[in-house]
Design an enzyme around this catalytic site. Structure first.
Site, PDB file in Angstrom:
ATOM      1  N   SER A  62      -4.507  65.772 -55.180  1.00 47.50           N
ATOM      2  CA  SER A  62      -3.729  65.608 -56.411  1.00 47.50           C
ATOM      3  C   SER A  62      -4.647  65.871 -57.597  1.00 47.50           C
ATOM      4  O   SER A  62      -5.836  65.530 -57.555  1.00 47.50           O
ATOM      5  CB  SER A  62      -3.206  64.165 -56.488  1.00 47.50           C
ATOM      6  OG  SER A  62      -2.813  63.871 -57.805  1.00 47.50           O
TER       7      SER A  62
ATOM      8  N   GLY B 257       5.734  70.819 -52.895  1.00 48.28           N
ATOM      9  CA  GLY B 257       4.984  69.999 -51.945  1.00 48.28           C
ATOM     10  C   GLY B 257       5.780  68.740 -51.603  1.00 48.28           C
ATOM     11  O   GLY B 257       6.488  68.186 -52.437  1.00 48.28           O
TER      12      GLY B 257
ATOM     13  N   LYS C  71       4.417  65.986 -51.069  1.00 44.37           N
ATOM     14  CA  LYS C  71       3.742  64.814 -51.629  1.00 44.37           C
ATOM     15  C   LYS C  71       4.636  64.155 -52.680  1.00 44.37           C
ATOM     16  O   LYS C  71       4.719  62.943 -52.773  1.00 44.37           O
ATOM     17  CB  LYS C  71       2.410  65.207 -52.241  1.00 44.37           C
ATOM     18  CG  LYS C  71       1.753  64.050 -52.908  1.00 44.37           C
ATOM     19  CD  LYS C  71       0.338  64.325 -53.272  1.00 44.37           C
ATOM     20  CE  LYS C  71      -0.122  63.275 -54.245  1.00 44.37           C
ATOM     21  NZ  LYS C  71       0.438  63.518 -55.595  1.00 44.37           N
TER      22      LYS C  71
ATOM     23  N   MET D  58       1.840  72.308 -62.626  1.00 46.10           N
ATOM     24  CA  MET D  58       1.349  71.915 -63.949  1.00 46.10           C
ATOM     25  C   MET D  58      -0.126  72.307 -64.090  1.00 46.10           C
ATOM     26  O   MET D  58      -0.826  71.806 -64.970  1.00 46.10           O
ATOM     27  CB  MET D  58       1.539  70.422 -64.172  1.00 46.10           C
ATOM     28  CG  MET D  58       3.032  70.051 -64.192  1.00 46.10           C
ATOM     29  SD  MET D  58       3.416  68.557 -65.097  1.00 46.10           S
ATOM     30  CE  MET D  58       2.451  67.363 -64.220  1.00 46.10           C
ATOM     31  N   GLY D  59      -0.597  73.190 -63.208  1.00 44.86           N
ATOM     32  CA  GLY D  59      -1.970  73.676 -63.316  1.00 44.86           C
ATOM     33  C   GLY D  59      -2.982  72.720 -62.735  1.00 44.86           C
ATOM     34  O   GLY D  59      -2.646  71.839 -61.949  1.00 44.86           O
TER      35      GLY D  59
ATOM     36  N   GLN E   7      10.817  63.916 -55.808  1.00 44.23           N
ATOM     37  CA  GLN E   7      11.035  65.113 -56.642  1.00 44.23           C
ATOM     38  C   GLN E   7      11.681  66.220 -55.812  1.00 44.23           C
ATOM     39  O   GLN E   7      12.645  66.863 -56.237  1.00 44.23           O
ATOM     40  CB  GLN E   7       9.692  65.583 -57.215  1.00 44.23           C
ATOM     41  CG  GLN E   7       9.722  66.976 -57.812  1.00 44.23           C
ATOM     42  CD  GLN E   7       8.427  67.362 -58.495  1.00 44.23           C
ATOM     43  OE1 GLN E   7       8.132  66.876 -59.566  1.00 44.23           O
ATOM     44  NE2 GLN E   7       7.634  68.239 -57.897  1.00 44.23           N
TER      45      GLN E   7
ATOM     46  N   GLY F  99      -4.235  72.029 -52.344  1.00 45.16           N
ATOM     47  CA  GLY F  99      -2.834  71.719 -52.039  1.00 45.16           C
ATOM     48  C   GLY F  99      -1.905  72.748 -52.681  1.00 45.16           C
ATOM     49  O   GLY F  99      -0.963  73.234 -52.051  1.00 45.16           O
ATOM     50  N   HIS F 100      -2.189  73.103 -53.934  1.00 44.94           N
ATOM     51  CA  HIS F 100      -1.373  74.136 -54.603  1.00 44.94           C
ATOM     52  C   HIS F 100      -1.550  75.486 -53.907  1.00 44.94           C
ATOM     53  O   HIS F 100      -0.593  76.247 -53.744  1.00 44.94           O
ATOM     54  CB  HIS F 100      -1.804  74.311 -56.058  1.00 44.94           C
ATOM     55  CG  HIS F 100      -1.538  73.130 -56.936  1.00 44.94           C
ATOM     56  ND1 HIS F 100      -2.541  72.340 -57.450  1.00 44.94           N
ATOM     57  CD2 HIS F 100      -0.372  72.617 -57.397  1.00 44.94           C
ATOM     58  CE1 HIS F 100      -2.009  71.393 -58.207  1.00 44.94           C
ATOM     59  NE2 HIS F 100      -0.697  71.534 -58.189  1.00 44.94           N
TER      60      HIS F 100
ATOM     61  N   VAL G  29      -1.186  68.323 -48.346  1.00 44.82           N
ATOM     62  CA  VAL G  29      -2.554  68.689 -47.935  1.00 44.82           C
ATOM     63  C   VAL G  29      -3.469  67.512 -48.275  1.00 44.82           C
ATOM     64  O   VAL G  29      -3.367  66.933 -49.362  1.00 44.82           O
ATOM     65  CB  VAL G  29      -3.024  69.963 -48.677  1.00 44.82           C
ATOM     66  CG1 VAL G  29      -4.428  70.356 -48.235  1.00 44.82           C
ATOM     67  CG2 VAL G  29      -2.050  71.106 -48.408  1.00 44.82           C
TER      68      VAL G  29
HETATM   69  O1  PAF Z   1       5.269  68.847 -59.309  1.00 42.16           O
HETATM   70  C1  PAF Z   1       4.907  69.301 -60.408  1.00 42.16           C
HETATM   71  O2  PAF Z   1       3.790  69.791 -60.595  1.00 42.16           O
HETATM   72  C2  PAF Z   1       5.886  69.229 -61.583  1.00 42.16           C
HETATM   73  O3  PAF Z   1       6.659  68.083 -61.539  1.00 42.16           O
HETATM   74  C3  PAF Z   1       6.762  70.482 -61.709  1.00 42.16           C
HETATM   75  C4  PAF Z   1       7.670  70.638 -60.506  1.00 42.16           C
HETATM   76  C5  PAF Z   1       5.891  71.717 -61.858  1.00 42.16           C
HETATM   77  C6  PAF Z   1       7.661  70.371 -62.951  1.00 42.16           C
HETATM   78  O4  PAF Z   1       6.904  70.243 -64.115  1.00 42.16           O
END
Ligand code: PAF
Length: 281
Positions: A185, A147, A149, A30-31, A153, A36-37, A176
């Site tokens: 986060s 991730g 975290k 989600m940007g 999900q 971590g990303h 991370v």
């Molecule tokens: O984990 C996230 O950032 C969001 O839930 C995802 C998987 C990109 C879906 O919008």
């Protein structure tokens, strides 16, 4: 790095990628990207020659009263970071591209969607599963990286991929953390300086609980969990849940928990910021 806002353009390019016999790894986000990303992006490179990331703040997974409007949108900075770690393509659609008409079809996950996070964020995982399936359809990756975290999900996406027979390998990557243990986060940006100093307690409490369970605590899980929760609540947190669950299905462990692989999961608020974390035992 190429940037795509339209599904048709992205598909056309990725068709050529596939025609060259190259595998595609996909990292949805989600940007407001942090380290971590970027660890997920680097991991993706080990699985496929071509790495595609997406940035899309998905309204469907936010409840009313949640932070959809104030969720940080930092596309220009995100583009720089993704290019620097060698991502090949970024898919950054606007809402009209991904939801050109009101979404009437949804992915309705099973009971697991109502536990833990789902109890406090009704409809959240239905929104996540629906957008992830749409993103998978747009990108058609061989591998997708998430991730750990967001433990619940990851479990739901794995199950969705398996049950809907999607030809995609799902990879989970370890959380991370900052040096003081706080899981990275985007929501950490909401914390005041005092809250940021307090925030590592969430992970510390989980570490202490894990030590206690690994000691001789497996028979006293309820008592130990109550103590851990009390530690948070007496330090200004409002704990939504703090629980010991089975790794296999996030159900409550049986009395003979020693036989089962466990995970500690927690969500708690510091002021107006809600943080989640987990720790495998
Ligand atoms: O984990 C996230 O950032 C969001 O839930 C995802 C998987 C990109 C879906 O919008």
């Amino acid at each position: 790095m190429q940037i795509y806002s339209r599904i048709a353009d992205l598909r056309q390019t990725l068709q050529q990628t596939r025609a060259r016999g190259e595998k595609i790894a996909f990292v949805p986000t989600m940007g407001n990207l942090h380290d971590g990303h970027l660890v997920l992006m680097r991991a993706a490179r080990a699985y496929a020659f071509t790495v595609v990331a997406s940035v899309f703040v998905n309204r469907l997974q936010f409840g009313s009263g949640e932070d959809f409007d104030r969720y940080p949108r930092t596309l220009a900075e995100d583009v720089e970071k993704l290019a620097a770690v060698g991502v090949h393509a970024l898919f950054a659609p606007d809402e009209r591209e991904l939801y050109p008409e009101p979404q009437g079809y949804f992915v309705e996950p099973p009971e697991l969607q109502h536990l833990l996070e789902g109890e406090f964020r009704p409809g959240h995982f239905r929104g996540v599963a629906t957008v992830v399936l749409k993103l998978f359809n747009a990108v058609q990756p061989d591998v997708a990286i998430f991730g750990k975290k967001d433990y619940q999900q990851l479990m739901l996406i794995r199950a969705m991929t398996r049950q809907l027979a999607l030809p995609i390998e799902i990879i989970g990557i370890d959380t991370v953390r900052a040096e003081d243990g706080l899981a990275l986060s985007s929501r950490n940006n909401y914390l005041s300086a005092a809250e940021r100093a307090e925030a590592p307690r969430l992970y510390q409490v989980l570490c202490e609980l894990r030590e206690a369970i690994l000691g001789d605590g497996a028979q006293n899980i309820e008592e130990l969990t109550a103590e851990a929760r009390n530690n948070l609540d007496s330090n200004g947190w409002q704990t939504d849940y703090l629980a010991v669950r089975r790794q296999s299905d996030l159900g409550a462990p049986s009395q003979y928990a020693n036989q089962e692989k466990l995970v500690l999961v927690a969500a708690a608020r510091l002021g107006s910021t809600r943080l989640i974390d987990n720790l495998e035992v």
